[in-house]
Design an enzyme around this catalytic site. Structure first.
Site, PDB file in Angstrom:
ATOM      1  CG  ASP A  51      64.465  10.421  44.846  1.00 26.00           C
ATOM      2  OD1 ASP A  51      65.361  10.746  44.155  1.00 26.00           O
ATOM      3  OD2 ASP A  51      64.569   9.070  45.012  1.00 26.00           O
ATOM      4  CE1 TYR A  56      64.119   3.284  43.686  1.00 29.86           C
ATOM      5  CE2 TYR A  56      63.282   5.473  44.222  1.00 29.86           C
ATOM      6  CZ  TYR A  56      64.252   4.772  44.408  1.00 29.86           C
ATOM      7  OH  TYR A  56      65.280   5.259  45.018  1.00 29.86           O
ATOM      8  CE  LYS A  81      67.417   8.259  42.650  1.00 32.31           C
ATOM      9  NZ  LYS A  81      65.970   7.618  43.156  1.00 32.31           N
ATOM     10  CG  HIS A 116      69.527   4.224  40.345  1.00 25.02           C
ATOM     11  ND1 HIS A 116      67.996   3.843  40.493  1.00 25.02           N
ATOM     12  CD2 HIS A 116      69.444   4.251  41.853  1.00 25.02           C
ATOM     13  CE1 HIS A 116      67.528   3.611  41.657  1.00 25.02           C
ATOM     14  NE2 HIS A 116      68.598   4.060  42.639  1.00 25.02           N
TER      15      HIS A 116
HETATM   16  P1  NDP Z   1      64.603   6.394  55.026  1.00 30.48           P
HETATM   17  O1  NDP Z   1      66.124   6.424  55.827  1.00 30.48           O
HETATM   18  O2  NDP Z   1      63.962   7.427  54.293  1.00 30.48           O
HETATM   19  O3  NDP Z   1      63.732   5.460  55.777  1.00 30.48           O
HETATM   20  C1  NDP Z   1      62.473   5.312  55.352  1.00 30.48           C
HETATM   21  C2  NDP Z   1      61.919   4.217  56.464  1.00 30.48           C
HETATM   22  O4  NDP Z   1      61.559   4.813  57.544  1.00 30.48           O
HETATM   23  C3  NDP Z   1      60.678   3.737  56.219  1.00 30.48           C
HETATM   24  O5  NDP Z   1      60.282   2.337  56.581  1.00 30.48           O
HETATM   25  C4  NDP Z   1      59.341   4.581  56.991  1.00 30.48           C
HETATM   26  O6  NDP Z   1      58.337   4.120  57.128  1.00 30.48           O
HETATM   27  C5  NDP Z   1      60.293   5.070  58.257  1.00 30.48           C
HETATM   28  N1  NDP Z   1      60.197   6.372  58.584  1.00 30.48           N
HETATM   29  C6  NDP Z   1      59.923   7.369  57.745  1.00 30.48           C
HETATM   30  N2  NDP Z   1      60.017   8.493  58.639  1.00 30.48           N
HETATM   31  C7  NDP Z   1      60.004   8.179  59.980  1.00 30.48           C
HETATM   32  C8  NDP Z   1      60.217   8.718  61.375  1.00 30.48           C
HETATM   33  N3  NDP Z   1      59.770  10.174  61.361  1.00 30.48           N
HETATM   34  N4  NDP Z   1      60.303   7.876  62.150  1.00 30.48           N
HETATM   35  C9  NDP Z   1      60.552   6.699  62.342  1.00 30.48           C
HETATM   36  N5  NDP Z   1      60.271   6.018  61.038  1.00 30.48           N
HETATM   37  C10 NDP Z   1      60.339   6.599  59.775  1.00 30.48           C
HETATM   38  O7  NDP Z   1      65.003   5.131  53.810  1.00 30.48           O
HETATM   39  P2  NDP Z   1      64.823   4.918  52.353  1.00 30.48           P
HETATM   40  O8  NDP Z   1      65.936   3.988  52.093  1.00 30.48           O
HETATM   41  O9  NDP Z   1      63.538   5.064  51.767  1.00 30.48           O
HETATM   42  O10 NDP Z   1      65.548   6.433  51.955  1.00 30.48           O
HETATM   43  C11 NDP Z   1      64.841   7.468  51.436  1.00 30.48           C
HETATM   44  C12 NDP Z   1      64.628   7.594  49.820  1.00 30.48           C
HETATM   45  O11 NDP Z   1      66.103   7.597  49.086  1.00 30.48           O
HETATM   46  C13 NDP Z   1      64.048   6.629  49.075  1.00 30.48           C
HETATM   47  O12 NDP Z   1      62.743   6.380  49.454  1.00 30.48           O
HETATM   48  C14 NDP Z   1      64.201   6.627  47.601  1.00 30.48           C
HETATM   49  O13 NDP Z   1      63.716   7.528  47.199  1.00 30.48           O
HETATM   50  C15 NDP Z   1      65.842   7.226  47.841  1.00 30.48           C
HETATM   51  N6  NDP Z   1      66.851   6.015  47.823  1.00 30.48           N
HETATM   52  C16 NDP Z   1      67.975   6.110  46.843  1.00 30.48           C
HETATM   53  C17 NDP Z   1      68.588   5.146  46.626  1.00 30.48           C
HETATM   54  C18 NDP Z   1      69.735   5.207  45.611  1.00 30.48           C
HETATM   55  O14 NDP Z   1      70.450   4.193  45.233  1.00 30.48           O
HETATM   56  N7  NDP Z   1      69.679   6.329  44.933  1.00 30.48           N
HETATM   57  C19 NDP Z   1      68.779   4.025  47.400  1.00 30.48           C
HETATM   58  C20 NDP Z   1      67.907   3.943  48.591  1.00 30.48           C
HETATM   59  C21 NDP Z   1      66.820   4.864  48.636  1.00 30.48           C
HETATM   60  P3  NDP Z   1      56.956   4.598  56.937  1.00 30.48           P
HETATM   61  O15 NDP Z   1      57.003   4.519  55.262  1.00 30.48           O
HETATM   62  O16 NDP Z   1      55.825   3.383  57.168  1.00 30.48           O
HETATM   63  O17 NDP Z   1      56.553   5.810  57.350  1.00 30.48           O
END
Ligand code: NDP
Length: 280
Positions: A51, A56, A81, A116
């Site tokens: 995604d 981004y 998006k 988006h």
């Molecule tokens: P997430 O809930 O996926 O969390 C990501 C964070 O958690 C990062 O800081 C990552 O750090 C950490 N993390 C990942 N795996 C673990 C784990 N197993 N244990 C503990 N910490 C963990 O948040 P996002 O906001 O990134 O949401 C996911 C995806 O959704 C986005 O990346 C994007 O692609 C999409 N999105 C879409 C939106 C929209 O408006 N359509 C808005 C927001 C997000 P690290 O990378 O250091 O591991």
């Protein structure tokens, strides 16, 4: 719905396109080496769904990583998006934005293209543009993101093509059950963004308790909970060990009681912006 048992299992969108239930999120994965490493590692671990979004700023890296992975393009489900600036500028700008996204990705199609955010007064026109893009075959599926019940109903009243997906914030503190029901009634698959509450799920004691029972982590339990709700999920990580942890969710099933326990954590609490009140 049959239980999701493997990283290769797919949701079937209402037009027959298959979308793996588990995908890789890339928001805040920096363009260049960071996002490329994350996508390559994820593909190596068996993920087949990535995604991204224009905003981004990492579509080039995502495209390059998919190309260089050796996994055939048609085996990877790629979502991007259209950003709000193009939506505000009107349908022609949305179509141009799509062409630019394909150029950045260096792909001749995407698997899923999303509006988006529901920009007030603009999203219906944006949707028409996506319907036209869909008709050309360069987006295999189209959908929306951050649409709440009223915006989705408003859109559904005028569409030719019902969105295949609604990607929304979804986690144990924000279930939005009415929205989930509306999506189900219309054969729209929900995709959970911020499924891990950006890493904060670990701090919730009840999740740690459930996780302990299954010998899993809170993150794994929450991602499994998504799947058992029929919600696809796209956790983001740039660390291989977490990519692997987040994919080890196919060898257990939460009991109905544990599903209910997690459901009961819902507080209607957002970690991200409110789709009724955003300023970008
Ligand atoms: P997430 O809930 O996926 O969390 C990501 C964070 O958690 C990062 O800081 C990552 O750090 C950490 N993390 C990942 N795996 C673990 C784990 N197993 N244990 C503990 N910490 C963990 O948040 P996002 O906001 O990134 O949401 C996911 C995806 O959704 C986005 O990346 C994007 O692609 C999409 N999105 C879409 C939106 C929209 O408006 N359509 C808005 C927001 C997000 P690290 O990378 O250091 O591991």
């Amino acid at each position: 719905m049959a239980a999701v048992q493997s990283i290769h299992d797919c949701a079937v969108l209402h037009n027959g396109v298959k979308m793996p239930w588990l995908g890789l999120g890339t928001w805040k994965s920096a363009e260049g080496a960071e996002v490329e490493r994350a996508v390559r590692a994820a593909l190596d671990l068996g993920y087949r769904h990535v995604d991204t979004a224009a905003v981004y700023g990492n579509e080039r890296g995502v495209g390059r990583a998919v190309r260089e992975s050796g996994v055939p393009r048609e085996q990877v489900f790629v979502t991007t998006k259209v950003w709000n600036d193009a939506q505000r500028a009107g349908p022609a700008a949305v179509k141009r934005a799509f062409d630019e996204a394909l150029r950045r990705l260096d792909m001749d199609y995407v698997d899923l293209y999303l509006v988006h955010w529901p920009v007030k007064g603009k999203y219906k026109d944006a949707w028409r543009a996506l319907e036209e893009i869909y008709a050309t075959g360069r987006a295999k599926a189209i959908g929306v993101s951050n649409f709440m019940v009223h915006q989705l109903n408003d859109l559904l009243a005028v569409v030719d093509v019902v969105p295949m997906v609604n990607q929304v914030e979804f986690h144990p503190r924000l279930l939005q059950r009415e929205l989930l029901d509306l999506c189900r009634q219309n054969d729209i698959i929900e995709v959970a963004w911020s499924p891990l509450m950006r890493g904060k799920v670990e701090a919730i004691r009840e999740l740690r308790d459930v996780a302990e029972k299954y010998g899993k982590t809170p993150a794994q339990v929450v991602l499994r909970w998504d799947l058992q709700h029929g919600v696809a999920t796209i956790p983001k990580s740039v660390r291989r060990e977490r990519l692997s942890e987040n994919a080890e969710i196919f060898d257990f099933a939460l009991s109905p009681q544990d599903m209910a326990t997690i459901d009961s954590l819902d507080r209607g609490q957002r970690t991200g912006p409110d789709p009724d009140n955003f300023t970008f």
